[in-house]
Design a protein around this motif. Structure first.
Motif, PDB file in Angstrom:
ATOM      1  N   GLN A 184       0.880  -1.169   0.000  1.00 46.31           N
ATOM      2  CA  GLN A 184       0.000   0.000   0.000  1.00 46.31           C
ATOM      3  C   GLN A 184       0.916   1.218   0.000  1.00 46.31           C
ATOM      4  O   GLN A 184       1.278   1.757   1.069  1.00 46.31           O
ATOM      5  CB  GLN A 184      -0.930   0.014   1.209  1.00 46.31           C
ATOM      6  N   ILE A 185       1.330   1.617  -1.200  1.00 47.58           N
ATOM      7  CA  ILE A 185       2.390   2.615  -1.317  1.00 47.58           C
ATOM      8  C   ILE A 185       1.917   3.979  -0.828  1.00 47.58           C
ATOM      9  O   ILE A 185       2.664   4.717  -0.183  1.00 47.58           O
ATOM     10  CB  ILE A 185       2.880   2.681  -2.779  1.00 47.58           C
ATOM     11  N   GLY A 186       0.656   4.329  -1.096  1.00 49.14           N
ATOM     12  CA  GLY A 186       0.156   5.614  -0.641  1.00 49.14           C
ATOM     13  C   GLY A 186       0.181   5.751   0.871  1.00 49.14           C
ATOM     14  O   GLY A 186       0.542   6.797   1.424  1.00 49.14           O
ATOM     15  N   ALA A 230       5.599   3.056  -7.192  1.00 51.40           N
ATOM     16  CA  ALA A 230       4.217   3.156  -7.687  1.00 51.40           C
ATOM     17  C   ALA A 230       4.139   2.928  -9.189  1.00 51.40           C
ATOM     18  O   ALA A 230       3.176   2.334  -9.684  1.00 51.40           O
ATOM     19  CB  ALA A 230       3.643   4.525  -7.322  1.00 51.40           C
TER      20      ALA A 230
END
Length: 412
Positions: free
Chosen positions: A124-126, A155
């Motif tokens: 979950q890069i964000g 991303a």
């Protein structure tokens, strides 16, 4: 092109305990599978699965994907060993190093890296979180930290496996990214020659010296302290040696990154290619007195060259390798070759035309000239393998004396 992005994990104590147990279980299983592969002489992935897959899952409680990665890691280790043996990196057949590497199975360190695929690891890069499989079950919301550039790369380009690594109690994920390459500049109007040396790490044909005497003074201080700690040979001295060795490796890596970034940026700004020396096998070819060996081998020039090569590919800059033979003895003005031209370490004075220059700058100009001449003749796009060393009638290797420049450009 493939790049590896390293991000630091920030697990809680409970999460870190589960990650540590996972690494230990996976590496114990890999060591056992290595023994099976060695005993049965089965070192291919699918063949080894028939002998080890069920036992690895049952004994260490690994999931299906983890067990497959353990077996694949074992086979990859034997493939790497075979490649090193073929290349002669572990000595000749029958030598002590060769026998030590081949007479017993490969053993994996308890904290060795473990590969993860997208079934075992999700990003979950964000939110800067990962969900990761462990032997204690799947752990969600493990925090990680990374720079904005790393987050953007992850991303956009993350693809493939990631490796879980623990270094001195600090956890990292090494993520593989497939970054598109720009169109290379196939029509450079000139080359930027780079001379690599012991006193001055890198000198360009523009006359710029990077990482010179100040760096060497720090390296000498580190070597002196390392010698003192080695003589003590106490547990505390060994711990300090390990810590300082890693600090020195990080410092050298940082300096190499900065040099490579500067060289590539200068070549890209001026529309030039980069000319480097082909130093393959230089440590085996050069004969040095014992006091000189530590100085000669104390810097990772191969690492610096690889950094320049991959940063150049990212920027679309051409890289050409040339034979370094006699670049330090050749006059960049008239081409006269004489050992006496190198009057001292820092100075070059031609015995034929009287040209005087800094020795490393003169060498970098020769590297640039060889690259330009090679490119005008139409060089191949890949660097050839080094020629085999000639042997005498008794089968012993004879020394090679180069009579000209052997040049090539790397694959772009």
């Amino acid at each position: 092109m493939k790049l590896t992005v390293q991000v630091r994990l920030l697990p809680t104590p409970e999460q870190a305990t589960a990650l540590e147990a996972t690494l230990r279980a996976c590496n114990e299983a890999a060591t056992w599978a290595s023994g099976v592969a060695f005993e049965k002489d089965v070192k291919r992935n699918f063949a080894l699965r028939e002998h080890a897959y069920g036992e690895v899952k049952a004994r260490w409680g690994l999931g299906a994907q983890a067990a497959q990665h353990v077996i694949k890691k074992t086979c990859d280790a034997y493939a790497t060993l075979k490649a090193n043996l073929t290349a002669g990196n572990l000595g000749r057949p029958g030598s002590k190093r060769y026998r030590k590497a081949t007479e017993k199975p490969i053993v994996f360190r308890p904290e060795g890296a473990q590969p993860y695929d997208d079934r075992m690891l999700s990003w979950q890069i964000g939110g800067q979180r990962v969900s990761i499989w462990t032997v204690a079950g799947r752990i969600k919301d493990v925090a990680f930290t990374a720079s904005p550039e790393q987050l953007a790369t992850l991303a956009l380009y993350r693809k493939g496996e990631s490796d879980l690594v623990c270094r001195d109690g600090t956890w990292f994920l090494l993520a593989t990214c497939e970054v598109p390459e720009p169109e290379p500049n196939t029509d450079p109007h000139d080359f930027l020659g780079v001379d690599l040396g012991i006193v001055n790490i890198a000198t360009t044909s523009d006359g710029e010296i990077m990482a010179g005497r100040e760096i060497n003074r720090a390296r000498i201080r580190e070597r002196t302290l390392r010698t003192k700690l080695q003589k003590k040979n106490t547990p505390s001295a060994k711990r300090r040696l390990t810590r300082r060795r890693r600090q020195e490796a990080r410092r050298a890596r940082d300096i190499n990154h900065k040099i490579a970034k500067h060289v590539v940026a200068e070549a890209e700004r001026t529309g030039r290619g980069i000319a480097l020396e082909d130093l393959t096998g230089i440590r085996e070819r050069v004969r040095l007195r014992k006091p000189q060996r530590a100085t000669h081998s104390s810097w990772s020039f191969h690492q610096l060259g690889s950094f320049i090569a991959y940063k150049a590919r990212q920027a679309g800059v051409l890289v050409v390798y040339v034979d370094p033979a006699y670049t330090s003895r050749t006059c960049a003005e008239c081409g006269h070759i004489d050992q006496a031209n190198r009057v001292s370490q820092p100075w070059f004075a031609c015995r034929c035309c009287g040209f005087v220059d800094h020795a490393d700058r003169n060498g970098s100009r020769n590297i640039r000239a060889r690259a330009w001449e090679l490119w005008r003749r139409g060089a191949q796009s890949t660097a050839p393998a080094p020629p085999p060393r000639p042997r005498d009638g008794a089968g012993r290797e004879r020394s090679i004396t180069a009579s000209g420049a052997r040049c090539a450009s790397p694959a772009l």
